[in-house]
Write a protein that holds these residues in place. Structure first.
Motif, PDB file in Angstrom:
ATOM      1  N   TRP A 474       0.839  -1.210   0.000  1.00 38.06           N
ATOM      2  CA  TRP A 474       0.000   0.000   0.000  1.00 38.06           C
ATOM      3  C   TRP A 474       0.866   1.250   0.000  1.00 38.06           C
ATOM      4  O   TRP A 474       0.581   2.228  -0.681  1.00 38.06           O
ATOM      5  CB  TRP A 474      -0.941   0.024   1.224  1.00 38.06           C
ATOM      6  N   GLN A 475       1.957   1.188   0.775  1.00 39.44           N
ATOM      7  CA  GLN A 475       2.861   2.345   0.801  1.00 39.44           C
ATOM      8  C   GLN A 475       3.468   2.578  -0.576  1.00 39.44           C
ATOM      9  O   GLN A 475       3.592   3.714  -1.038  1.00 39.44           O
ATOM     10  CB  GLN A 475       3.965   2.132   1.848  1.00 39.44           C
ATOM     11  N   PHE A 478       0.261   3.669  -2.920  1.00 37.56           N
ATOM     12  CA  PHE A 478      -0.594   4.811  -2.577  1.00 37.56           C
ATOM     13  C   PHE A 478       0.071   5.854  -1.677  1.00 37.56           C
ATOM     14  O   PHE A 478      -0.508   6.886  -1.392  1.00 37.56           O
ATOM     15  CB  PHE A 478      -1.884   4.325  -1.912  1.00 37.56           C
ATOM     16  N   TYR A 479       1.262   5.557  -1.173  1.00 40.14           N
ATOM     17  CA  TYR A 479       1.904   6.487  -0.244  1.00 40.14           C
ATOM     18  C   TYR A 479       3.345   6.797  -0.652  1.00 40.14           C
ATOM     19  O   TYR A 479       4.260   6.785   0.172  1.00 40.14           O
ATOM     20  CB  TYR A 479       1.839   5.945   1.199  1.00 40.14           C
ATOM     21  N   ASP A 480       3.551   7.019  -1.940  1.00 38.71           N
ATOM     22  CA  ASP A 480       4.831   7.472  -2.482  1.00 38.71           C
ATOM     23  C   ASP A 480       6.013   6.578  -2.100  1.00 38.71           C
ATOM     24  O   ASP A 480       7.126   7.053  -1.923  1.00 38.71           O
ATOM     25  CB  ASP A 480       5.151   8.904  -2.004  1.00 38.71           C
ATOM     26  N   ARG A 482       6.941   5.414   0.532  1.00 42.36           N
ATOM     27  CA  ARG A 482       7.629   5.727   1.793  1.00 42.36           C
ATOM     28  C   ARG A 482       7.395   4.556   2.750  1.00 42.36           C
ATOM     29  O   ARG A 482       6.322   4.442   3.346  1.00 42.36           O
ATOM     30  CB  ARG A 482       7.075   7.019   2.383  1.00 42.36           C
TER      31      ARG A 482
END
Lengths: 560, 163
Positions: A474-475, A478-480, A482
């Motif tokens: 998911w990171q 959807f979370y660049d 990171r």
């Protein structure tokens, strides 16, 4: 003759034909343990109460019988909370005994006191605080009844120490009569006829089969229904095994990580027949775009599940097994040849797949496929939660009910291994394999000694990627990218760890070691085995319908 | 959001109130009023719950209430003929000059004069919730020092169809 409350508990468990109890001792339950010492059933001492309740849950899912747990007051009880909630979300029958401080001290912040009925109220089907020893046997009788009937679930009985130490005459009630609890099993015949009519006139029907079909042992009825109608079947995560995934009419699992063809078929369908499923958000995605053209028939024993997330055209409240049995008597097949052709084309164009060059670190999907091949699809597969769970669901083909055991609703990491211990106790004739991640397995690793002590040959297949993989995925997406606190490659040596506990440990780093390692593990039958598979570190689970999105937003593979 | 009146027949056991209230609080719903009392039957209590909420959520709460083991019956009184009643006790500032007016108002509403002091009058009124609302509004200009309502009780009216 008067006997003690503790003796009454043991007598009641005998009357309920309990074979095994899971638990952990503590101050206020010593009187009960005093009686359990000589009880005719097996007692499995966990190393943490959470392990006990998950094991009881795994036992219940594998056997269909209620799992029974005993823990002490205070921290013993609070350590059960995650396990009780897990069972509640997935409708698993449990009867959980907790000790409580002396009645006279309740509410006084006594040592190891917590308000157990208060804490477990929203996560149990029902709970009791025993206030009078004369109620004890009735409460236990009711608890087994409530836990295992209707939509099953966990029931908690909080027993103050003075009740365990008190004395009364023992009488076990023959029957249960609870004014406010009368589950409906028979479906309404008018509704059943209406549903059959709608099915017969449909042109793009899909069966969406859930955990309720497994729970009500309706797998045979479902198979007959499919044989009679020719309608394709997709199952939820917890519904896997109700219909053989090897059959051509199986669309396998639907939902966030379901097959493309299952989700597409649902989306294009003009009639969804939901059976023992509850339209969970991991299935529906964005609710506004879910099954836009379909009418819905919903068979479920729980009226509160009907029209909760998705409005239903024909609700049938009743037991899946009974309702399907009735439908099978009258149903005529719809004409759906074109529909089946269309689905088969989707299957051909978008099969479940992964890229595997055969070089570099091993692909986790390949390991699951090999576990399937080496066990001939005959094993009971437990999973932890995350990528390991989804790959197990996708790449092991389930053909029998109660062969897939996983925390669906609550998504409890650390569930799989203790559940596997319980499942193995329920089914000594089966090989039980926990498909795990390197994150999840560390959440209840202490239970390893329980499996060693009781010579329970559960195989723990760790898909070790050094990440909390699902969150990392998911990171990434959807979370660049990171990777905040999801890298866990500062890890124990799982082989040495296994050996320290007296279990077998196998490390696998190369692809050609996979099959020999699984074979070697399957040969060991007197202790648990950890296989530490070093897998591709940043492999993702696909297809993926991102949370809150619709089928058309499905991500099929990594973007280059 | 619509206001709902839900009548819940329950086993008279400890913990039932918490179970029922928990279904509302877990959804972030604030209960406007809630009464619990005994009934004509031993061991059975009745709760009247007044709550504002979204249609579908209330529908779901009613189903969840029905699922509670200790709940015997859930009836929605929002849109059916019922007898509803509650009591208010209201303490208002009452200088000598205003007292006659206040007494007159009280008489119209068949209020009990529950207490009188040099500076205030305390009145009690029973009746339908709308009547209570009106009474409070009429007294508001005098200066309300303290007010409390019991919350309503609600009973389904006998109609030709009812048995």
């Amino acid at each position: 003759m008067k006997i003690s409350g503790a003796e009454i508990i043991v007598e009641c468990l005998k009357k309920e034909n309990v074979e095994v109890m899971f638990g952990y001792p503590g101050g206020v339950v010593i009187p009960i343990f005093h009686q359990i010492f000589n009880a005719p059933f097996k007692f499995i001492l966990s190393r943490h109460e959470q392990g006990a309740v998950h094991a009881a849950d795994g036992y219940a899912r594998a056997s269909g019988k209620p799992g029974v747990v005993l823990a002490t007051s205070g921290p013993g009880a609070t350590n059960l909370v995650t396990g009780i909630a897990t069972a509640y979300m997935d409708s698993v029958p449990l009867v959980v005994f907790t000790g409580q401080v002396h009645s006279a001290m309740i509410g006084n912040d006594a040592f190891q006191e917590v308000d157990v009925t208060g804490i477990t109220r929203p996560i149990s089907k029902h709970n009791y605080l025993v206030q009078d020893i004369n109620d004890l046997s009735r409460i236990i009788k009711e608890s087994f009844y409530i836990a295992s009937t209707g939509r099953p679930g966990p029931v908690v009985i909080d027993v103050p120490v003075d009740i365990s130490n008190g004395f009364t005459r023992f009488h076990y009630p023959e029957s249960v009569n609870i004014k406010g609890y009368k589950p409906v099993y028979e479906g309404h015949s008018g509704q059943i006829e209406k549903a059959c009519g709608l099915i017969e006139s449909s042109s793009r029907p899909v069966i969406y089969s859930g955990g309720g079909v497994i729970i009500s042992n309706a797998s045979e009825e479902l198979r007959t229904f499919v044989k009679k109608t020719g309608i394709p079947v997709t199952t939820t995560l917890l519904g896997m095994g109700a219909y053989p995934e090897t059959d051509s009419l199986s669309l396998e699992m639907l939902g966030m990580h379901g097959t493309y063809y299952a989700n597409r078929a649902m989306h294009e369908s003009d009639l969804v027949i939901a059976i023992g499923a509850r339209f969970d958000d991991r299935v529906t995605g964005k609710i506004d775009t879910f099954i836009p053209n379909a009418k819905v028939i919903h068979i479920d024993i729980d009226p509160a599940s009907v029209s909760k997330n998705v409005l239903v055209d024909i609700p049938i409240v009743g037991d899946c097994k009974k309702v399907l049995g009735e439908m099978n008597k009258i149903i005529q097949p719809p004409r759906i040849t074109e529909w089946i052709d269309k689905i088969n084309q989707w299957k051909k164009d978008h099969p479940l797949s992964y890229e595997d060059s055969g070089k570099g670190r091993i692909k986790p999907q390949y390991i699951v496929e090999e576990i399937y091949r080496q066990t001939g699809g005959e094993a009971i597969i437990c999973t932890e939660v995350g990528q390991n769970q989804m790959w197990a669901a996708q790449f092991y083909k389930f053909t029998e009910p109660r062969s897939f055991i996983s925390s669906g609703g609550l998504g409890t990491m650390g569930y799989g291994f203790p559940a596997a211990i319980g499942a193995q106790l329920a089914r000594p004739d089966k090989r039980v394999i926990d498909i795990a991640g390197d994150g999840s397995i560390q959440m209840n690793i202490q239970e390893l000694i329980v499996a060693v002590q009781h010579r329970i040959p559960v195989i723990i297949a760790i898909l070790n990627n050094g990440f909390l993989g699902m969150v990392r995925q998911w990171q990434q997406l959807f979370y660049d990218k990171r990777y905040s606190h999801t890298c866990i490659n500062f890890a124990p040596d799982f082989v040495k760890l296994a050996e320290a506990y007296g279990a077998a440990g196998i490390s696998v780093k190369e692809r050609n070691e996979v099959i020999p390692a699984i074979k070697k593990a399957l040969e060991i039958t007197d202790r648990p085995i950890i296989i530490d598979f070093h897998v591709a570190r940043e492999e993702n689970v696909y297809p993926m319908v991102p949370a809150g999105k619709s089928v058309k937003d499905t991500i099929m593979r990594d973007l280059a | 959001m619509k206001q709902y009146v839900i009548s819940v027949k329950v086993e008279n056991k400890f913990g039932v109130l918490a179970r029922v209230a928990g279904l509302f609080s877990a959804r972030g719903y604030n209960i406007d009023s809630l009464t619990v009392s005994t009934t004509e039957q031993d061991n059975i209590s009745i709760m009247t719950i007044v709550v504002k909420g979204d249609d579908r959520v209330i529908e779901q709460v009613k189903k969840q209430l029905n699922k509670l083991i200790d709940v015997i019956k859930v009836t929605d009184h929002s849109d059916i003929p019922t007898v509803q009643m509650e009591i208010v006790i209201i303490k208002i500032s009452a200088p000598q000059s205003k007292r006659a007016e206040i007494f007159q108002l009280g008489e119209i509403f068949r209020a009990d004069i529950a207490d009188i002091s040099a500076k205030s009058i305390t009145l009690g009124v029973k009746g339908e919730p709308e009547k209570i609302d009106n009474f409070i509004e009429l007294l508001r200009p005098y200066g309300i020092k303290e007010l409390m309502r019991t919350g309503r009780v609600s009973m389904v009216k006998e109609t030709k169809d009812s048995k």
